[in-house]
Every structure is written in structure tokens, then in C-alpha cells.
Motif scaffolding. Structure first.
Motif, PDB file in Angstrom:
ATOM      1  N   VAL A  85      -8.530 -66.551  32.771  1.00 41.42           N
ATOM      2  CA  VAL A  85      -7.688 -65.548  32.173  1.00 41.42           C
ATOM      3  C   VAL A  85      -8.190 -64.319  32.040  1.00 41.42           C
ATOM      4  O   VAL A  85      -9.382 -64.272  31.656  1.00 41.42           O
ATOM      5  N   GLU A  86      -7.370 -63.302  32.471  1.00 49.47           N
ATOM      6  CA  GLU A  86      -7.901 -61.481  32.677  1.00 49.47           C
ATOM      7  C   GLU A  86      -6.748 -61.097  32.041  1.00 49.47           C
ATOM      8  O   GLU A  86      -5.792 -61.212  32.333  1.00 49.47           O
ATOM      9  N   VAL A  87      -7.313 -60.255  30.956  1.00 49.90           N
ATOM     10  CA  VAL A  87      -6.375 -59.477  30.307  1.00 49.90           C
ATOM     11  C   VAL A  87      -6.584 -57.815  30.251  1.00 49.90           C
ATOM     12  O   VAL A  87      -8.020 -57.598  29.989  1.00 49.90           O
ATOM     13  N   ASN A  88      -5.914 -57.112  30.960  1.00 48.47           N
ATOM     14  CA  ASN A  88      -6.265 -55.662  31.002  1.00 48.47           C
ATOM     15  C   ASN A  88      -5.261 -54.947  30.049  1.00 48.47           C
ATOM     16  O   ASN A  88      -4.197 -55.189  29.925  1.00 48.47           O
ATOM     17  N   LYS A 110     -12.102 -61.118  29.892  1.00 51.06           N
ATOM     18  CA  LYS A 110     -12.039 -62.109  30.756  1.00 51.06           C
ATOM     19  C   LYS A 110     -12.413 -63.515  29.704  1.00 51.06           C
ATOM     20  O   LYS A 110     -13.470 -63.314  29.135  1.00 51.06           O
ATOM     21  N   VAL A 111     -11.839 -64.576  30.077  1.00 51.25           N
ATOM     22  CA  VAL A 111     -12.052 -65.826  29.217  1.00 51.25           C
ATOM     23  C   VAL A 111     -11.568 -67.040  29.947  1.00 51.25           C
ATOM     24  O   VAL A 111     -10.513 -66.949  30.636  1.00 51.25           O
ATOM     25  N   LEU A 123      -5.044 -66.015  21.790  1.00 54.55           N
ATOM     26  CA  LEU A 123      -6.204 -64.955  22.316  1.00 54.55           C
ATOM     27  C   LEU A 123      -6.335 -63.816  21.515  1.00 54.55           C
ATOM     28  O   LEU A 123      -5.449 -63.053  21.035  1.00 54.55           O
ATOM     29  N   ASN A 124      -7.484 -63.133  21.527  1.00 54.83           N
ATOM     30  CA  ASN A 124      -7.751 -62.115  20.768  1.00 54.83           C
ATOM     31  C   ASN A 124      -8.493 -61.002  21.531  1.00 54.83           C
ATOM     32  O   ASN A 124      -9.868 -61.096  21.383  1.00 54.83           O
ATOM     33  N   PRO A 125      -8.095 -60.467  22.778  1.00 51.87           N
ATOM     34  CA  PRO A 125      -8.499 -59.747  23.412  1.00 51.87           C
ATOM     35  C   PRO A 125      -9.404 -58.521  22.994  1.00 51.87           C
ATOM     36  O   PRO A 125      -8.827 -57.974  21.921  1.00 51.87           O
ATOM     37  N   THR A 126     -10.353 -58.246  23.574  1.00 48.05           N
ATOM     38  CA  THR A 126     -11.131 -56.982  22.925  1.00 48.05           C
ATOM     39  C   THR A 126     -11.346 -56.083  24.366  1.00 48.05           C
ATOM     40  O   THR A 126     -11.396 -56.759  25.448  1.00 48.05           O
ATOM     41  N   THR A 127     -11.670 -54.710  24.131  1.00 45.19           N
ATOM     42  CA  THR A 127     -11.959 -54.157  25.373  1.00 45.19           C
ATOM     43  C   THR A 127     -12.865 -52.997  24.896  1.00 45.19           C
ATOM     44  O   THR A 127     -12.958 -52.434  23.736  1.00 45.19           O
ATOM     45  N   SER A 128     -13.472 -52.122  25.760  1.00 46.22           N
ATOM     46  CA  SER A 128     -14.443 -50.994  25.442  1.00 46.22           C
ATOM     47  C   SER A 128     -14.053 -49.981  26.616  1.00 46.22           C
ATOM     48  O   SER A 128     -13.927 -50.571  27.774  1.00 46.22           O
ATOM     49  N   TYR A 129     -14.805 -48.917  26.681  1.00 46.02           N
ATOM     50  CA  TYR A 129     -14.881 -48.007  27.835  1.00 46.02           C
ATOM     51  C   TYR A 129     -15.817 -48.598  28.724  1.00 46.02           C
ATOM     52  O   TYR A 129     -16.791 -49.254  28.304  1.00 46.02           O
ATOM     53  N   LYS A 130     -15.561 -48.473  30.162  1.00 46.53           N
ATOM     54  CA  LYS A 130     -16.549 -48.844  31.012  1.00 46.53           C
ATOM     55  C   LYS A 130     -17.802 -47.962  30.858  1.00 46.53           C
ATOM     56  O   LYS A 130     -17.713 -46.916  30.436  1.00 46.53           O
TER      57      LYS A 130
END
Length: 292
Positions: A85-88, A110-111, A123-130
Motif C-alpha cells: 500500500v502507498e498513500v500520498n 508505504k506499508v 492505517l495511520n499514515p505519516t509523512t514528512s518533507y522530502k
């Protein structure tokens, strides 16, 4: 003859059941991905505030794009077993609801998960700056001055100042005051410190900021050529409309920068009282100019 008729009837009944299976096949039972929020994690204090406004999830399973889902979302998946799974993280370009976009500066989540038909995976997606981003500037207004020092309207009464009135976060925010006697403000970032190579490694250029305002506010760029005798080009787009409470917005300047094709740039702000207005305030905070 009677036996033949009976055989034909039996064949007809059998074909009817077979045809039903073809026309109305048994529907697959989906599994579900539950995504309530996408959290932002700050990895570098120099990047400023961790406040973000992630409004959609762009979901891909086993390299197949399933769609864009408003958060919170329950995403049906016609797969079972172990899947990738990919979440943007999605935002509204220029704050406009009909313009959802993947924010290009956020890392995808991605998980691998095990899907079971009719069951739901949280799902508990997280993100950060590239990591490979350029922060041309981060203006938080926490010190006395700020980057917006070029007074384009010739009236220092309508400047952008650091203020402790109605602060978004921290101790101070930016403030522009308009009055009947001073109804227009136009200003830009420091003329002596222009920004270069905004699209050297990609077309995406965004201005992130928090704001609240009584009046319309336009943001744009001023393009400069190397020769001091070359005329500058100034384009204001997009426009923010009055908003009574603080909001986060992602202003997409990519097309504007591409059209101007300058060698160096300033970020400009233009605001004015509407007909019938006698006063107006523009509050700004956490302004970030980001590009690849």
C-alpha cells in the motif's frame, strides 16, 4: 418425442442457470483500508512550523492507483492476502476545493498489509518533507523585522510588521493594516536578496502560509533579469479571499515562475480595501518558499 422434449427442457434450465452466472456473476467482497488522518512529522527545526492541512489520501495498492479520497476515508480494495500500500498526502492547490493535488514535497507512506475480504485494516499514515528540498526562506515573524522590506506602494504606513496581536502560533505573526486614508498595500521581499534557480531541479514552486484576513490578498512574483536595464515582470496570482479564522494554504507558483522565466525573483503581496470598507487587517504567519 416426449423424451426429446424433456431433454430440451432440461438443457434450457441448465443454460438459464449458466447464463445467470455469466450475466450476474458473484460479486467479489472487498477488504477495506480505514484512513482517518495523515500526520505530518517535522524532521528539521529549520523547516519551520509542523502545521499542515492534509485533506485527501491518494491510495495505490500493488502499483494500481485506486483513487483520491477525502479524509477520513474508508477505501474498498478488491485484493486479498499480502499487498503493498502507498498513500500520498493530498492538499488543495491554492486553497481551492476542486483542485486536489498530491503535495510534491511530502514523502509517500508505504506499508505492506494482509487483506481479508469484508475486514477493515486501520492505517495511520505519516509523512514528512522530502530530504532534497530547498527552503528559499522561512518567515515566522518571531523577530522584530521580516523579509518583506521592499515597499512598492511608497507608503511605509502600510508595511508588513511583526505583531503580537491575534497570533497564530509562537509569540508573533505578520500584520498589514489598511485604513480609509491608506487603503492599499503592495510590498515584496528584500530587493537585495532575490531568489534564484527556483526551477533548476523541477517545476514545482510553492508558497506555504497561514493566514486570516478581512480583505482580498494577492500573492505573486517579480521576475528580474541580470541586466539592471531590463524591465521587471510582475504577476499576481493566486488571490486569497477574506477568512475570519486562521487557515493553512499552499499557493502554487510553479506556472507563474515558468511564464516569467526570470533570473531572480521577489515574492510580492498586494492587498486593498473593497468598496465600502473603512478598515481591514491581513494576518500572516509561517510563510515558506519551497522548491526542488
Amino acid at each position: 418425442m416426449r423424451l426429446l422434449s424433456r431433454a430440451i427442457i432440461l438443457l434450457y434450465i441448465a443454460f438459464s442457470f449458466y447464463s445467470c452466472d455469466i450475466i450476474n456473476p458473484e460479486e467479489a467482497i472487498p477488504a477495506y483500508l480505514q484512513i482517518d488522518t495523515i500526520s505530518f512529522i517535522s524532521t528539521n527545526p529549520s523547516h519551520g512550523t509542523s502545521n499542515q492541512k492534509i485533506t485527501e489520501a491518494w491510495v495505490t495498492v500493488n502499483d494500481v492507483f485506486l483513487g483520491v479520497y477525502d479524509l477520513p476515508a474508508r477505501v474498498p480494495v478488491l485484493e486479498s492476502g499480502r499487498v503493498a500500500v502507498e498513500v500520498n498526502a493530498g492538499i488543495k492547490d491554492n486553497g481551492i476545493g476542486r483542485l486536489p493535488e498530491i503535495y510534491p514535497f511530502f514523502e509517500p507512506y508505504k506499508v505492506d498489509v494482509e487483506l481479508i475480504p469484508a475486514e477493515t485494516i486501520q492505517l495511520n499514515p505519516t509523512t514528512s518533507y522530502k530530504e532534497d528540498l530547498n527552503f528559499a526562506f522561512v518567515e515566522e515573524f518571531e523577530v522584530g523585522g521580516n523579509l518583506f522590506t521592499d515597499d512598492l506602494d511608497g507608503n511605509d504606513t502600510t508595511s508588513l510588521v511583526s505583531s503580537s496581536i491575534d497570533v497564530f502560533e509562537g509569540n508573533r505573526s505578520g500584520l498589514i493594516r489598511l485604513t480609509e486614508s491608506h487603503p492599499v498595500a503592495e510590498l515584496a521581499t528584500d530587493f537585495s536578496n532575490k531568489f534564484e534557480d527556483l526551477q533548476a531541479r523541477g517545476v514545482e514552486v510553492y508558497l506555504e502560509l497561514n493566514y486570516k484576513t478581512d480583505v482580498e490578498v494577492a500573492f505573486g512574483i517579480i521576475g528580474h533579469e541580470e541586466s539592471v536595464f531590463s524591465p521587471t515582470e510582475k504577476i499576481y496570482e493566486p488571490v486569497l479571499f477574506p477568512r475570519a479564522s486562521w487557515n493553512k494554504v499552499y499557493l502554487n507558483l510553479s506556472e507563474t515562475v515558468f511564464v516569467v522565466q526570470g533570473e531572480a525573483y521577489q515574492i510580492a503581496i498586494l492587498t486593498a480595501l473593497a468598496p465600502g470598507q473603512t478598515a481591514g487587517n491581513v494576518y500572516l504567519d509561517n510563510i515558506k518558499l519551497i522548491h526542488f
